[in-house]
Design a protein around this motif. Structure first.
Motif: not given
Length: 210
Positions: A1-13, A43-47, A68-72, A87-93
């Motif tokens: 389930m994708l985070m809404n705008r408020a939580e996205t702002a919070l976790i990136n603060s 890491e699952i759900g890497c944001g 992470d599910l969110d392409p952004m 050292q890093v592999t990132l995927v949408r999934g």
């Protein structure tokens, strides 16, 4: 389930990143220690990738796969983690199907990190099962989670979007770990019944833990 705008702002603060670096990481390191040199982590759900950065810098992983599910969020993580190169592999999934997302077989990772993502997943039990499946014997599952006690608060309900069915209590989450043979190391840190921080390990085939 994708985070809404408020939580996205919070976790990136900055306050959220400060809390993660100066409180959560020290607690998890105290409970589970650094992972062995040469280890590969997930890491699952890497944001935005800040957690993966800490896994490389603070926990000692040599490389990390993150999804992470969110392409952004994947785009943000890519920009943040570019200095770490291959050292890093990132995927949408999805964390509920790591084989499809990362072609991750059984016992693939020395450590799996959950920085507050499992409570966002409607099929959270499947996500825990997948984390246990891909964790190598002797590997460690580092988790920081939000419980139903917090999600049922009016402030959470008004500000954020979370699955409404099958929310887990602290004990239900820990029981699910045990059901998949993940053994909690030492004590678990509980914050006002709302948050849960701990480390579990998958036993070695001889019954021990490294």
């Amino acid at each position: 389930m994708l985070m809404n705008r408020a939580e996205t702002a919070l976790i990136n603060s900055p306050p959220r990143r400060w809390l993660q670096r100066f409180y959560e990481v020290p607690v998890l390191l105290r409970l589970g220690g650094r992972i062995p040199p040469g280890s590969t982590a997930l890491e699952i759900g890497c944001g935005s990738g800040y957690g993966s950065q800490l896994v490389l810098q603070q926990f000692g992983a040599s490389r990390i796969d993150a999804l992470d599910l969110d392409p952004m969020m994947i785009d943000r993580a890519q920009r943040r983690l570019t200095p770490f190169g291959d050292q890093v592999t990132l995927v949408r999934g999805s964390a509920t199907d790591l084989r499809a997302a990362l072609d991750a077989g059984d016992d693939s990772y020395d450590a799996v990190f959950d920085f507050g993502i499992v409570h966002h997943i409607p099929k959270w039990r499947t996500a825990v099962a997948e984390a246990a499946r891909v964790l190598a014997p002797g590997g460690r599952f580092y988790f920081e989670e939000v419980t139903a006690h917090a999600l049922n608060r009016l402030t959470y309900q008004r500000l954020f979007d979370h699955p409404t069915d099958d929310r887990f209590t602290a004990e239900q989450f820990l029981d699910e770990l045990r059901r998949h043979r993940l053994l909690v190391l030492g004590s678990v840190t509980r914050v006002q019944g709302d948050y849960l921080l701990g480390v579990a390990t998958k036993p070695l085939s001889n019954g021990g833990a490294r």
